[in-house]
Motif scaffolding. Structure first.
Motif, PDB file in Angstrom:
ATOM      1  N   GLN A 183     -16.517  35.933  67.117  1.00  0.00           N
ATOM      2  CA  GLN A 183     -15.714  36.765  67.745  1.00  0.00           C
ATOM      3  C   GLN A 183     -15.054  36.151  69.216  1.00  0.00           C
ATOM      4  OE1 GLN A 183     -14.632  39.821  66.364  1.00  0.00           O
ATOM      5  NE2 GLN A 183     -13.179  39.307  68.200  1.00  0.00           N
ATOM      6  N   ARG A 184     -16.177  35.589  69.915  1.00  0.00           N
ATOM      7  CA  ARG A 184     -15.850  35.043  71.061  1.00  0.00           C
ATOM      8  C   ARG A 184     -14.644  33.968  71.023  1.00  0.00           C
ATOM      9  NH1 ARG A 184     -20.188  35.670  75.288  1.00  0.00           N
ATOM     10  NH2 ARG A 184     -21.956  36.764  74.147  1.00  0.00           N
ATOM     11  N   LEU A 185     -14.983  33.301  69.785  1.00  0.00           N
ATOM     12  CA  LEU A 185     -13.829  32.181  69.776  1.00  0.00           C
ATOM     13  C   LEU A 185     -12.572  32.975  69.357  1.00  0.00           C
ATOM     14  CD1 LEU A 185     -13.333  29.076  69.562  1.00  0.00           C
ATOM     15  CD2 LEU A 185     -13.889  29.306  67.159  1.00  0.00           C
ATOM     16  N   LEU A 186     -12.594  33.844  68.649  1.00  0.00           N
ATOM     17  CA  LEU A 186     -11.164  34.619  68.300  1.00  0.00           C
ATOM     18  C   LEU A 186     -10.613  35.355  69.694  1.00  0.00           C
ATOM     19  CD1 LEU A 186     -12.171  36.223  65.002  1.00  0.00           C
ATOM     20  CD2 LEU A 186     -10.305  34.524  65.424  1.00  0.00           C
ATOM     21  N   ASN A 187     -11.658  35.789  70.418  1.00  0.00           N
ATOM     22  CA  ASN A 187     -10.970  36.360  71.735  1.00  0.00           C
ATOM     23  C   ASN A 187     -10.583  35.133  72.522  1.00  0.00           C
ATOM     24  OD1 ASN A 187     -12.069  38.719  70.819  1.00  0.00           O
ATOM     25  ND2 ASN A 187     -13.879  38.818  72.150  1.00  0.00           N
ATOM     26  N   THR A 188     -10.954  33.928  72.563  1.00  0.00           N
ATOM     27  CA  THR A 188     -10.501  32.773  73.506  1.00  0.00           C
ATOM     28  C   THR A 188      -9.317  32.546  73.029  1.00  0.00           C
ATOM     29  OG1 THR A 188     -12.866  32.224  73.970  1.00  0.00           O
ATOM     30  CG2 THR A 188     -10.977  30.669  74.144  1.00  0.00           C
ATOM     31  N   ALA A 189      -9.192  32.552  71.753  1.00  0.00           N
ATOM     32  CA  ALA A 189      -7.745  32.045  71.128  1.00  0.00           C
ATOM     33  C   ALA A 189      -6.590  33.049  71.318  1.00  0.00           C
ATOM     34  CB  ALA A 189      -7.932  31.946  69.713  1.00  0.00           C
ATOM     35  N   GLU A 190      -7.184  34.322  71.296  1.00  0.00           N
ATOM     36  CA  GLU A 190      -6.155  35.390  71.813  1.00  0.00           C
ATOM     37  C   GLU A 190      -5.714  35.233  73.351  1.00  0.00           C
ATOM     38  OE1 GLU A 190      -7.530  39.219  70.532  1.00  0.00           O
ATOM     39  OE2 GLU A 190      -7.477  38.829  68.487  1.00  0.00           O
ATOM     40  N   ARG A 191      -6.648  35.029  73.988  1.00  0.00           N
ATOM     41  CA  ARG A 191      -6.116  34.929  75.486  1.00  0.00           C
ATOM     42  C   ARG A 191      -5.454  33.536  75.599  1.00  0.00           C
ATOM     43  NH1 ARG A 191     -11.744  36.302  76.242  1.00  0.00           N
ATOM     44  NH2 ARG A 191     -12.247  34.368  76.588  1.00  0.00           N
ATOM     45  N   ASP A 192      -5.580  32.515  75.018  1.00  0.00           N
ATOM     46  CA  ASP A 192      -4.894  31.162  75.045  1.00  0.00           C
ATOM     47  C   ASP A 192      -3.503  31.699  74.776  1.00  0.00           C
ATOM     48  OD1 ASP A 192      -7.064  30.247  76.188  1.00  0.00           O
ATOM     49  OD2 ASP A 192      -7.561  28.842  74.363  1.00  0.00           O
ATOM     50  N   ILE A 193      -3.348  32.261  73.486  1.00  0.00           N
ATOM     51  CA  ILE A 193      -1.893  32.643  72.884  1.00  0.00           C
ATOM     52  C   ILE A 193      -1.201  33.387  73.808  1.00  0.00           C
ATOM     53  CG2 ILE A 193      -0.928  34.088  71.362  1.00  0.00           C
ATOM     54  CD1 ILE A 193      -3.160  33.154  69.278  1.00  0.00           C
ATOM     55  N   GLU A 194      -1.734  34.378  74.353  1.00  0.00           N
ATOM     56  CA  GLU A 194      -1.180  35.133  75.490  1.00  0.00           C
ATOM     57  C   GLU A 194      -0.796  34.279  76.736  1.00  0.00           C
ATOM     58  OE1 GLU A 194      -3.907  38.288  76.638  1.00  0.00           O
ATOM     59  OE2 GLU A 194      -3.150  39.817  75.099  1.00  0.00           O
ATOM     60  N   ASP A 195      -1.483  33.415  77.196  1.00  0.00           N
ATOM     61  CA  ASP A 195      -1.381  32.454  78.299  1.00  0.00           C
ATOM     62  C   ASP A 195      -0.103  31.844  78.136  1.00  0.00           C
ATOM     63  OD1 ASP A 195      -3.318  33.315  79.810  1.00  0.00           O
ATOM     64  OD2 ASP A 195      -4.760  31.741  79.329  1.00  0.00           O
ATOM     65  N   THR A 196       0.354  31.425  76.863  1.00  0.00           N
ATOM     66  CA  THR A 196       1.485  30.762  76.274  1.00  0.00           C
ATOM     67  C   THR A 196       2.742  31.690  76.520  1.00  0.00           C
ATOM     68  OG1 THR A 196       1.660  31.131  74.120  1.00  0.00           O
ATOM     69  CG2 THR A 196       0.276  29.118  74.772  1.00  0.00           C
ATOM     70  N   GLY A 197       2.355  32.874  76.799  1.00  0.00           N
ATOM     71  CA  GLY A 197       3.688  33.895  76.743  1.00  0.00           C
ATOM     72  C   GLY A 197       3.841  34.503  75.486  1.00  0.00           C
ATOM     73  N   ALA A 198       3.184  34.176  74.509  1.00  0.00           N
ATOM     74  CA  ALA A 198       3.373  34.813  73.328  1.00  0.00           C
ATOM     75  C   ALA A 198       2.668  36.204  73.176  1.00  0.00           C
ATOM     76  CB  ALA A 198       2.904  33.885  72.154  1.00  0.00           C
TER      77      ALA A 198
END
Length: 95
Positions: free
Chosen positions: A67-82
């Motif tokens: 879950q922590r890894l998925l949360n990190t991936a979601e934040r990284d996706i948001e940081d790209t503007g997606a």
């Protein structure tokens, strides 16, 4: 742009005298480390089978780190503007 990488996982299990098993897992990606925790408690009426406590605590720790890894991936996706996963317009076949 294919690439190959290796991530290392360390899982430590500890059992207390009171029948509590604790798991601590570390995922090392080479650039960052994520940690997860899980516990399992043996009910006094249950047979003492340490392997079951290990399995439960380890599974819960792995689920926690997933879950922590998925949360990190979601934040990284948001940081790209997606947009956040799940808020995008669905195309193709539903999952």
């Amino acid at each position: 742009m294919p690439h190959t990488t290796e991530w290392r996982v360390r899982l430590h299990l500890f059992e207390d005298d009171d029948g509590t098993t604790k798991a601590h897992v570390v995922l090392d990606t080479g650039t960052t480390a994520l940690t997860g925790h899980g516990t399992a408690h043996c009910h006094p009426a249950d047979a003492n089978v340490p392997e079951i406590g290990d399995e439960l605590a380890a599974g819960r720790a792995l689920r926690n780190i997933a879950q922590r890894l998925l949360n990190t991936a979601e934040r990284d996706i948001e940081d790209t503007g997606a947009p956040r996963p799940g808020t995008r317009q669905a195309t193709g076949w539903p999952m």
